[in-house]
Design an enzyme around this catalytic site. Structure first.
Site, PDB file in Angstrom:
ATOM      1  N   ALA A 188       7.753  -1.559  -4.927  1.00  0.00           N
ATOM      2  CA  ALA A 188       8.211  -2.379  -6.044  1.00  0.00           C
ATOM      3  C   ALA A 188       9.704  -2.234  -6.264  1.00  0.00           C
ATOM      4  CB  ALA A 188       7.459  -1.978  -7.314  1.00  0.00           C
TER       5      ALA A 188
ATOM      6  N   GLU B 149      -2.010  -4.887 -12.775  1.00  0.00           N
ATOM      7  CA  GLU B 149      -2.410  -3.497 -12.968  1.00  0.00           C
ATOM      8  C   GLU B 149      -1.876  -2.567 -11.885  1.00  0.00           C
ATOM      9  OE1 GLU B 149      -6.591  -1.479 -14.103  1.00  0.00           O
ATOM     10  OE2 GLU B 149      -6.137  -3.373 -15.112  1.00  0.00           O
TER      11      GLU B 149
ATOM     12  N   HIS C 124       2.044   2.481 -12.281  1.00  0.00           N
ATOM     13  CA  HIS C 124       2.350   3.469 -11.233  1.00  0.00           C
ATOM     14  C   HIS C 124       3.817   3.461 -10.819  1.00  0.00           C
ATOM     15  CE1 HIS C 124      -1.930   3.644 -10.944  1.00  0.00           C
ATOM     16  NE2 HIS C 124      -2.084   2.630 -10.126  1.00  0.00           N
TER      17      HIS C 124
END
Length: 288
Positions: free
Chosen positions: A136, A153, A157
């Site tokens: 990401a 979702e 993290h």
């Protein structure tokens, strides 16, 4: 859409590596159908016995809600950050008519499973579906190559929400939209991490990171995105999720504490949306 060399990004935490690797969370029956999300239960009658069909639908409905907010996608390109087994990518292709969906995940084992699960679709429509390794915080794509970025979702993290926001803004085309669904703390009270670690094993072992929803909305704004909005959808997530969990875990066990921390106004589930500003219109193109 062009892919560049793999960008440097944070390494996986041990808990992420184990949970989405050897442990294979996508294979746990609590996440029926290969999806890995708590589900959106607003259109499911919680007064009736819940079957696997309703559970799968709850997870699909969460994706639909995110995709609706990122769209329309007909004929356009979309990136899913943290695609897992790729079930959301397949749903997007099936129902939203994009020209291309790219599923990106940091975990090589998850990508192998995704490619195996969707081998037939990849063979039949290789120009419309791809699975790519990347983080990401370091997306291996050229600037402005996607019309939409979604994440379902997974943001709980991500180690660095500011880097995720900057990369999202970079890979979005002008006028493109981002939609993220995940759970965050409701405020930035300094004791939230300790509170959650005392009640939920995923916070105690470092799988999930306690941060306020404003950490992401402010990061999107700082990255130059506009129209940033965070909407609580917890009322449509937590009660159904807890009812589904009650089939397997008794009240007072840690998985059932998700509803508890929601009711105590510590944690909530949000949909966060934003867009990259459209390119300025050239003077010669101004309507008369």
């Amino acid at each position: 859409m062009a892919e560049g060399a793999q960008k440097s990004g944070p390494t996986m935490s041990p808990s992420v590596r184990e949970t989405y690797g050897p442990a294979d969370l996508s294979g746990d029956p609590v996440f029926a159908g290969g999806f890995i999300n708590f589900g959106l239960w607003s259109d499911i009658d919680l007064g009736l016995p819940l079957r696997e069909a309703e559970r799968v639908r709850s997870q699909e409905d969460l994706y639909r809600h995110v995709l609706d907010c990122a769209g329309p996608l007909d004929g356009l390109s979309a990136l899913e950050v943290g695609c897992g087994l790729g079930m959301g990518c397949a749903l997007a292709l099936r129902e939203y008519g994009p020209a291309l969906v790219v599923g990106m995940d940091i975990h090589p084992q998850q990508l192998r499973r995704a490619r195996a699960t969707h081998a037939d679709l990849l063979r039949r429509q290789p120009e419309r579906l791809r699975f790519t390794h990347g983080s990401a915080e370091g997306m291996p794509f050229t600037d402005g190559c996607f019309d939409a970025v979604i994440s379902v979702e997974a943001a709980q993290h991500f180690p660095d929400l500011s880097a995720f926001a900057a990369e999202t803004a970079r890979v979005l085309r002008p006028g493109g939209r981002v939609a993220v669904a995940s759970f965050f703390t409701v405020d930035d009270a300094p004791d939230r991490q300790a509170q959650l670690a005392g009640l939920l094993a995923t916070y105690a072992n470092g799988l999930d990171i306690a941060r306020p929803v404003t950490a992401l909305t402010e990061a999107f704004t700082a990255a130059g995105l506009t129209g940033v909005r965070a909407e609580s959808i917890g009322q449509h997530v937590w009660h159904g999720w807890d009812l589904w969990l009650s089939r397997r875990w008794a009240a007072g066990t840690w998985p059932r504490n998700f509803l508890r921390v929601y009711q105590q106004r510590i944690l909530d589930y949000y949909l966060i949306t934003a867009e990259r500003p459209a390119a300025p219109t050239e003077k010669g193109d101004q309507p008369t």
